[in-house]
Design an enzyme around this catalytic site. Structure first.
Site, PDB file in Angstrom:
ATOM      1  N   GLU A 131      28.927  14.978  92.552  1.00  0.00           N
ATOM      2  CA  GLU A 131      30.093  15.059  93.556  1.00  0.00           C
ATOM      3  C   GLU A 131      30.180  16.406  94.138  1.00  0.00           C
ATOM      4  OE1 GLU A 131      31.281  13.935  95.853  1.00  0.00           O
ATOM      5  OE2 GLU A 131      33.362  13.151  95.456  1.00  0.00           O
ATOM      6  N   ASP A 132      30.648  16.387  95.567  1.00  0.00           N
ATOM      7  CA  ASP A 132      30.789  17.750  96.087  1.00  0.00           C
ATOM      8  C   ASP A 132      32.159  18.480  95.501  1.00  0.00           C
ATOM      9  OD1 ASP A 132      32.404  15.878  97.469  1.00  0.00           O
ATOM     10  OD2 ASP A 132      31.751  16.477  99.600  1.00  0.00           O
ATOM     11  N   PHE A 174      41.430  24.423 102.452  1.00  0.00           N
ATOM     12  CA  PHE A 174      40.596  23.403 102.840  1.00  0.00           C
ATOM     13  C   PHE A 174      39.305  24.151 103.124  1.00  0.00           C
ATOM     14  CE2 PHE A 174      38.168  20.394 105.729  1.00  0.00           C
ATOM     15  CZ  PHE A 174      38.614  19.210 105.041  1.00  0.00           C
ATOM     16  N   ASP A 224      39.364  16.642  94.696  1.00  0.00           N
ATOM     17  CA  ASP A 224      40.437  17.282  95.117  1.00  0.00           C
ATOM     18  C   ASP A 224      41.591  16.375  94.355  1.00  0.00           C
ATOM     19  OD1 ASP A 224      42.043  18.729  96.965  1.00  0.00           O
ATOM     20  OD2 ASP A 224      41.793  16.859  98.345  1.00  0.00           O
ATOM     21  N   ASP A 250      32.588  18.961 104.877  1.00  0.00           N
ATOM     22  CA  ASP A 250      32.656  19.178 106.555  1.00  0.00           C
ATOM     23  C   ASP A 250      34.160  19.206 106.856  1.00  0.00           C
ATOM     24  OD1 ASP A 250      33.532  16.420 105.586  1.00  0.00           O
ATOM     25  OD2 ASP A 250      33.790  15.886 107.564  1.00  0.00           O
ATOM     26  N   LYS A 300      29.125  11.609 102.299  1.00  0.00           N
ATOM     27  CA  LYS A 300      27.933  12.293 102.522  1.00  0.00           C
ATOM     28  C   LYS A 300      28.075  13.841 102.027  1.00  0.00           C
ATOM     29  CE  LYS A 300      28.467  10.626 107.131  1.00  0.00           C
ATOM     30  NZ  LYS A 300      28.693  10.924 108.687  1.00  0.00           N
TER      31      LYS A 300
HETATM   32  P1  IMP Z   1      39.570  13.204  96.381  1.00  0.00           P
HETATM   33  O1  IMP Z   1      39.192  11.741  96.404  1.00  0.00           O
HETATM   34  O2  IMP Z   1      40.869  13.478  97.090  1.00  0.00           O
HETATM   35  O3  IMP Z   1      39.165  13.925  94.958  1.00  0.00           O
HETATM   36  O4  IMP Z   1      38.742  13.667  97.547  1.00  0.00           O
HETATM   37  C1  IMP Z   1      37.458  13.905  97.310  1.00  0.00           C
HETATM   38  C2  IMP Z   1      36.690  13.849  98.914  1.00  0.00           C
HETATM   39  O5  IMP Z   1      37.433  14.587  99.692  1.00  0.00           O
HETATM   40  C3  IMP Z   1      35.415  14.803  98.624  1.00  0.00           C
HETATM   41  O6  IMP Z   1      34.391  14.206  98.136  1.00  0.00           O
HETATM   42  C4  IMP Z   1      35.503  15.565  99.901  1.00  0.00           C
HETATM   43  O7  IMP Z   1      34.482  14.555 100.583  1.00  0.00           O
HETATM   44  C5  IMP Z   1      36.631  15.353 100.494  1.00  0.00           C
HETATM   45  N1  IMP Z   1      37.469  16.668 100.361  1.00  0.00           N
HETATM   46  C6  IMP Z   1      38.389  17.241  99.508  1.00  0.00           C
HETATM   47  N2  IMP Z   1      38.525  18.413  99.657  1.00  0.00           N
HETATM   48  C7  IMP Z   1      37.854  18.729 100.610  1.00  0.00           C
HETATM   49  C8  IMP Z   1      37.557  20.250 101.373  1.00  0.00           C
HETATM   50  O8  IMP Z   1      38.446  21.223 100.935  1.00  0.00           O
HETATM   51  N3  IMP Z   1      36.846  20.157 102.465  1.00  0.00           N
HETATM   52  C9  IMP Z   1      36.158  19.128 102.709  1.00  0.00           C
HETATM   53  N4  IMP Z   1      36.291  18.022 102.226  1.00  0.00           N
HETATM   54  C10 IMP Z   1      37.181  17.658 101.264  1.00  0.00           C
HETATM   55 MG    MG Z   2      32.598  13.656  99.077  1.00  0.00          MG
END
Ligand code: IMP
Ligand code: MG
Length: 179
Positions: free
Chosen positions: A103-104, A156, A107, A163, A47
């Site tokens: 993508e938002d 975070f 991470d 969220d 989302k």
């Molecule tokens: P990744 O697979 O670890 O790169 O995570 C990506 C997803 O984790 C993002 O699309 C977010 O939905 C969530 N995410 C990563 N960091 C944060 C944060 O600081 N706040 C909220 N959601 C996060």
């Molecule tokens: Mg996401």
């Protein structure tokens, strides 16, 4: 829940509303210039990216389609589960489009890396990744976005779609979460 308790969890503003607006508009213009005359599909990962997509697509002044996928890697908290689960897939046949994954935040890189592999296997005309935020210090999977609007520290973050336990997505800026 007591509204005051929630507000106390909103920490320092990391990216302001104004900075987001300026950069999103710039990015929309760049995308429009690059993809003019080409079939363009923006794929948003729900989302978290829904607000970014909504603003970005309105800054793109060429015809484009949008599609949604739901991929989850966080389950109610602030640490990664390490599992990426595709819970809703795209409707479009991507082989007819130049695809940009919107993508938002990147991470660990796991979500985007998996989504990218999945879409690449379906042979789009081209495939790029645009992320609003990049947290390079946290990367586990070596993955770079083709375009990242803001590089952020290892905190975070909440707001503008992001969220914590499904709350704070509606903040118009990006802030640090104060647990
Ligand atoms: P990744 O697979 O670890 O790169 O995570 C990506 C997803 O984790 C993002 O699309 C977010 O939905 C969530 N995410 C990563 N960091 C944060 C944060 O600081 N706040 C909220 N959601 C996060
Ligand atoms: Mg996401």
């Amino acid at each position: 829940m007591d509204a005051n308790i929630t507000e106390n969890q909103i920490g320092k503003i990391i990216v302001s509303e104004e900075k987001i607006r300026r950069k999103v508009n710039e990015t929309g213009k760049m995308i429009a210039d690059k993809y003019r005359g080409k079939p363009l599909l923006l794929v948003s990962i729900l989302k978290g990216a829904f607000i970014f997509l909504a603003d970005l697509c309105r800054a793109i002044d060429i015809p484009c389609e949008i599609g949604f996928m739901c991929a989850q890697s966080y389950y109610n908290g602030t640490s990664s589960s390490g599992i990426v689960n595709i819970t809703m897939d795209l409707e479009q046949d991507v082989s007819n489009y130049h695809v940009i994954i919107v993508e938002d935040i990147i991470d660990t890189g796991r979500t985007i890396s998996d989504v990218k592999k999945l879409l690449a296997a379906r042979k789009p005309l081209s495939l790029k990744v645009v992320t609003l935020l990049d947290k390079p210090d946290r990367r586990v999977v070596p993955l770079e976005a083709d375009l990242s609007l803001f590089t952020v520290p290892d905190l975070f973050l909440i707001g503008y779609g992001l969220d914590c336990g499904e709350k704070f997505r509606n903040l118009p800026y990006i802030a640090e979460y104060k647990g």
